[in-house]
Design a protein around this motif. Structure first.
Motif, short mmCIF file in Angstrom:
data_model
loop_
_atom_site.label_atom_id
_atom_site.label_comp_id
_atom_site.label_asym_id
_atom_site.label_seq_id
_atom_site.Cartn_x
_atom_site.Cartn_y
_atom_site.Cartn_z
N ALA A 1 6.03 -36.43 -22.31
CA ALA A 1 6.23 -35.94 -20.50
C ALA A 1 5.48 -36.66 -20.28
O ALA A 1 4.23 -37.76 -20.55
CB ALA A 1 6.15 -34.45 -20.31
N PHE A 2 5.20 -37.28 -18.63
CA PHE A 2 3.93 -38.04 -18.90
C PHE A 2 4.47 -38.28 -17.39
O PHE A 2 4.91 -36.80 -16.51
CB PHE A 2 4.87 -39.89 -18.57
CG PHE A 2 5.92 -40.29 -18.28
CD1 PHE A 2 6.70 -40.46 -16.96
CD2 PHE A 2 6.92 -40.91 -19.84
CE1 PHE A 2 7.73 -40.35 -16.90
CE2 PHE A 2 8.70 -41.12 -19.53
CZ PHE A 2 8.68 -40.81 -18.02
N ALA A 3 3.42 -39.00 -16.41
CA ALA A 3 3.13 -38.80 -14.61
C ALA A 3 3.21 -40.21 -14.54
O ALA A 3 3.34 -41.14 -14.94
CB ALA A 3 1.92 -38.22 -14.53
N GLY B 1 15.27 -44.82 -15.07
CA GLY B 1 14.75 -43.45 -14.66
C GLY B 1 13.27 -43.60 -14.56
O GLY B 1 13.04 -45.63 -14.89
N ASP B 2 12.62 -42.80 -14.80
CA ASP B 2 11.22 -43.10 -14.32
C ASP B 2 10.46 -43.77 -15.92
O ASP B 2 9.43 -44.90 -15.85
CB ASP B 2 10.40 -41.75 -14.42
CG ASP B 2 10.83 -40.77 -14.41
OD1 ASP B 2 11.20 -40.90 -15.98
OD2 ASP B 2 10.07 -40.19 -14.45
N GLY B 3 11.20 -43.69 -17.11
CA GLY B 3 10.84 -44.38 -18.00
C GLY B 3 10.69 -46.36 -18.14
O GLY B 3 10.04 -46.70 -18.07
N GLY B 4 12.55 -46.35 -18.44
CA GLY B 4 12.69 -47.16 -18.11
C GLY B 4 12.37 -47.78 -17.10
O GLY B 4 12.48 -49.79 -17.77
N VAL C 1 14.93 -44.73 -8.59
CA VAL C 1 14.09 -44.39 -9.78
C VAL C 1 14.57 -43.46 -9.95
O VAL C 1 14.34 -42.23 -8.30
CB VAL C 1 12.96 -44.75 -9.42
CG1 VAL C 1 12.17 -44.56 -10.77
CG2 VAL C 1 12.69 -46.49 -9.21
N LEU C 2 15.32 -43.39 -10.47
CA LEU C 2 15.18 -41.14 -10.92
C LEU C 2 13.76 -40.31 -11.47
O LEU C 2 13.98 -40.89 -12.58
CB LEU C 2 16.37 -40.70 -11.60
CG LEU C 2 17.98 -41.73 -11.19
CD1 LEU C 2 19.08 -41.26 -12.63
CD2 LEU C 2 18.33 -41.05 -9.82
N GLU C 3 13.53 -39.68 -10.64
CA GLU C 3 12.22 -38.96 -11.18
C GLU C 3 12.37 -37.77 -12.44
O GLU C 3 12.41 -37.19 -11.54
CB GLU C 3 11.27 -39.02 -10.70
CG GLU C 3 10.61 -40.53 -10.06
CD GLU C 3 9.38 -39.45 -9.24
OE1 GLU C 3 8.19 -39.23 -9.69
OE2 GLU C 3 9.82 -39.56 -7.82
N ASP C 4 12.19 -37.53 -13.13
CA ASP C 4 11.85 -36.08 -14.11
C ASP C 4 10.47 -36.35 -15.08
O ASP C 4 10.72 -35.09 -15.63
CB ASP C 4 13.10 -36.49 -15.04
CG ASP C 4 12.91 -36.61 -16.24
OD1 ASP C 4 12.55 -38.39 -15.90
OD2 ASP C 4 13.67 -36.72 -16.89
N GLY C 5 10.03 -37.50 -14.74
CA GLY C 5 8.19 -37.19 -15.47
C GLY C 5 8.51 -37.22 -17.06
O GLY C 5 7.82 -36.72 -17.65
N ALA C 6 9.37 -37.74 -17.36
CA ALA C 6 9.51 -37.75 -19.18
C ALA C 6 10.99 -38.78 -19.90
O ALA C 6 11.74 -39.28 -18.63
CB ALA C 6 10.02 -36.13 -19.04
N TYR C 7 10.83 -39.09 -20.32
CA TYR C 7 11.79 -39.50 -21.19
C TYR C 7 12.92 -38.66 -21.66
O TYR C 7 13.30 -37.85 -22.93
CB TYR C 7 11.34 -39.91 -22.97
CG TYR C 7 10.12 -41.06 -22.67
CD1 TYR C 7 10.65 -42.09 -21.81
CD2 TYR C 7 8.60 -41.35 -22.99
CE1 TYR C 7 9.65 -42.91 -21.78
CE2 TYR C 7 7.99 -42.28 -22.90
CZ TYR C 7 8.18 -43.02 -22.32
OH TYR C 7 7.92 -43.91 -22.05
N GLY C 8 13.41 -38.70 -20.47
CA GLY C 8 14.66 -37.14 -20.34
C GLY C 8 15.65 -37.83 -21.07
O GLY C 8 15.64 -36.21 -21.91
N MET C 9 16.54 -38.82 -21.92
CA MET C 9 17.29 -38.16 -22.78
C MET C 9 16.75 -37.72 -24.08
O MET C 9 16.83 -37.03 -25.22
CB MET C 9 17.64 -39.70 -22.89
CG MET C 9 19.01 -40.00 -24.16
SD MET C 9 20.52 -40.30 -23.28
CE MET C 9 21.03 -40.12 -24.99
MG LIG Z 1 12.80 -39.88 -17.03
#
Ligand SMILES: [Mg+2]
Ligand SMILES: Cc1ncc(C[n+]2csc(CCOP(=O)(O)OP(=O)(O)O)c2C)c(N)n1
Length: 543
Positions: free
Chosen positions: A481-483, A432-435, A457-465
């Motif tokens: 959410a983050f950038a 993920g974009d976070g991890g 890298v899977l981008e959702d701009g967030a700690y999606g889980m």
């Molecule tokens: Mg994410």
């Protein structure tokens, strides 16, 4: 006369160690010098945590401890998450850390932390080395303990004065093969009786079924008995050749499609289940009977309390069990009629064209470009559930995921360790974009090592889980959410190649081209997580 660090490195060579992962500090300089003159390669990383994840994954894939090195205090503490990862994940690993001298105290308490004390609850063994003469036996003992079932991490602290001190030329302790005893005949007879009496038996493969040594016996058991199987997340891919009996993976604890089979079963043969995993099903009064087959006895939990146990070396024990069952199980396939329905529902919408793509489509496309023996290593995030449910595996340890500590940040380092160990096989990290950003600095290490590796890298701009859980529990969408950096440019700045997927149809060709070109690639793709609620909440709860 050899000094302490020479004895340490000679003892590691004696164990067949080929690589040490780590970040040295000044307290490790003697060790570094001894390494320089050895056959062992130093794999320098950009954070100790990554070194520990790499060493643990080495242990997971080979059954022999991976070795990592750090300095005292801050360096050693950076290994702590990796220690917990190896401890919960049952991965053999040796951590070596430095320390100030113990015979004098010329820097008072500067940088001194009780590292052995800090490591004790995270390891199977944590010891300070107090004299060079003890090194050969301590290292042999550390390897023995790390590999013994249930495997895990061990820690040795080598103070700098002990490392630099000349010691007697003590002989190394040669390792010898150790066989694990097979299960007792009475336990096998009892289990066979229960299986022969079952109306709707089901095999469940858990984390310990993925040990490199278990694969052959396990596949034989499934093929000879023809009992269908489900897997836990960490038990995926353990039955080569048995895929027509695969009924699904339990990524959730209840109510997933695969639970249609689990709930109908009257007997579950749980092979290698380790209760560190998020429960694949919840035992309760009146549920199916459960036989636990593993290297070690079952820990008794609120949700797992087997009725019988077959404890011993899993492969050979299963062979003996199959001898008692083969050809005598007319009802073995009683649950198989459920299989097509379960698998079809899981494959739903896997080919949808919308952009950003759904998790199902991403899993489908990844499977299309990764051959059977290719390795996908996951970080932790929402997509892990989708990969666990939807990604079909046919070879053991080809989907490396962590359903034990479930830490973020291990995806890239574990993929790097796999790429180092398995040159010539395709290796993909999915993050993920976070991890990804928790250990993205290791892109430099991957480029320096000349690895062939693709990072998706899977981008959702967030700690999606967490955002998903927040929505499911009825909280407002807030604070998660983050950038992101421009991931393609970010990869390029490390000397890797970066790609951005801009249409659903681009993912497969982009991954294919990256694998084909070789070297380190990062592929960024946006992901549409609206499916999380539609499938994992609405659809499952309405069935
Ligand atoms: Mg994410
Ligand atoms: C080191 C660590 N910190 C926090 C968590 C809790 N956590 C689990 S998943 C997750 C979000 C992951 O975000 P990302 O990597 O972007 O994946 P996504 O779910 O968005 O696909 C968090 C914060 C964790 N498991 N590990």
């Amino acid at each position: 006369m050899p000094k302490g660090s020479d004895l340490l490195i000679a003892a590691l060579e004696n164990e067949g160690v080929q690589r040490v992962f780590g970040v040295p500090g000044e307290e490790n300089l003697d060790v570094l010098e001894s390494l320089r003159g050895s056959r062992i390669r130093l794999v320098l990383t950009r954070h100790e945590q990554a070194a520990a994840f790499m060493a643990a994954t080495h242990g997971r894939l080979t059954g022999r401890p991976g070795v990592c090195l750090a300095t005292l205090g801050p360096g050693a503490l950076n290994l702590a998450t990796g220690a917990a990862y190896a401890q919960l994940g049952a991965m053999p690993m040796l951590m070596i850390t430095g320390q100030k001298g113990i015979m004098s105290s010329r820097q008072a308490r500067f940088q001194i932390v009780d590292v052995v004390g800090a490591m004790r609850p995270l390891t199977k063994m944590a010891r300070q080395i107090v004299s060079p003469a003890t090194i050969p036996t301590l290292v042999r003992e550390a390897f023995r303990v790390a590999m013994e079932e249930r495997p895990g991490p061990v820690h040795l602290e080598l103070p700098e004065d002990v490392a630099g001190e000349d010691g007697p030329d003590v002989p190394l302790v040669p390792p010898h093969p150790i066989e694990i005893p097979v299960a007792h005949r009475a336990a096998l007879d009892r289990a066979a009786e229960m299986i022969l009496a079952a109306e709707r038996p089901l095999v469940m493969l858990g984390a310990a079924a993925s040990r490199p040594r278990a694969t052959a016996g396990l596949a034989g058991f499934v093929r000879r008995t023809r009992i269908p199987f489900v897997t836990t997340q960490m038990g995926k891919g353990t039955v080569p050749g048995g895929t027509s009996l695969y009924m699904g993976t339990a990524a959730l604890s209840e109510r997933d499609h695969v639970h249609a089979a689990i709930e109908r079963a009257d007997l579950i043969i749980a092979v290698g289940h380790d209760t560190v995993e998020k429960p694949p099903f919840l035992m309760g009064p009146g549920g199916p009977r459960v036989i636990h087959v593993s290297y070690t006895p079952a820990t008794v939990e609120e949700v797992y309390f087997p009725h019988a146990e077959v404890v011993g070396d899993v492969g050979p024990s299963l062979e003996l069990l199959a001898d008692r069952l083969e050809g005598r199980l007319p009802r073995a396939g009683a649950l198989l009629p459920l299989r097509d329905g379960i698998l079809a529902r899981i494959a739903d919408r896997a080919a949808e064209d919308r952009f950003p793509p759904t998790p199902q489509r991403i899993v489908h496309d990844v499977r299309a470009v990764v051959p059977e023996d290719g390795i996908v290593a996951l970080d932790n995030g929402m997509y892990k559930i989708w990969f666990a449910r939807n990604y079909r595996t046919r070879v053991a340890n080809t989907l490396l995921l962590d359903n034990a500590l479930a830490t973020m940040g291990a995806g890239l380092p574990s993929a790097m360790a796999a790429a180092l160990l398995c040159p010539g096989r395709r290796v993909l990290a999915v993050c993920g974009d976070g991890g990804f950003m928790m250990n993205s600095q290791e892109l430099e290490t991957a480029v320096r090592l000349g690895l062939d590796l693709v990072v998706l890298v899977l981008e959702d701009g967030a700690y999606g889980m967490i955002r998903w859980k927040q929505a499911v529990e009825g909280f407002a969408d807030w604070g998660l959410a983050f950038a992101n950096p421009d991931f393609a440019a970010y990869a390029a700045s490390y000397g890797a190649r970066g790609h951005r997927v801009q249409a659903a149809a681009e993912l497969i060709p982009t991954l294919e081209a990256a694998f084909h070109a070789g070297g380190v690639h990062l592929v960024a793709v946006p992901i549409d997580y609206s499916e999380n609620v539609r499938v994992l909440v609405d659809e499952l709860h309405s069935t």
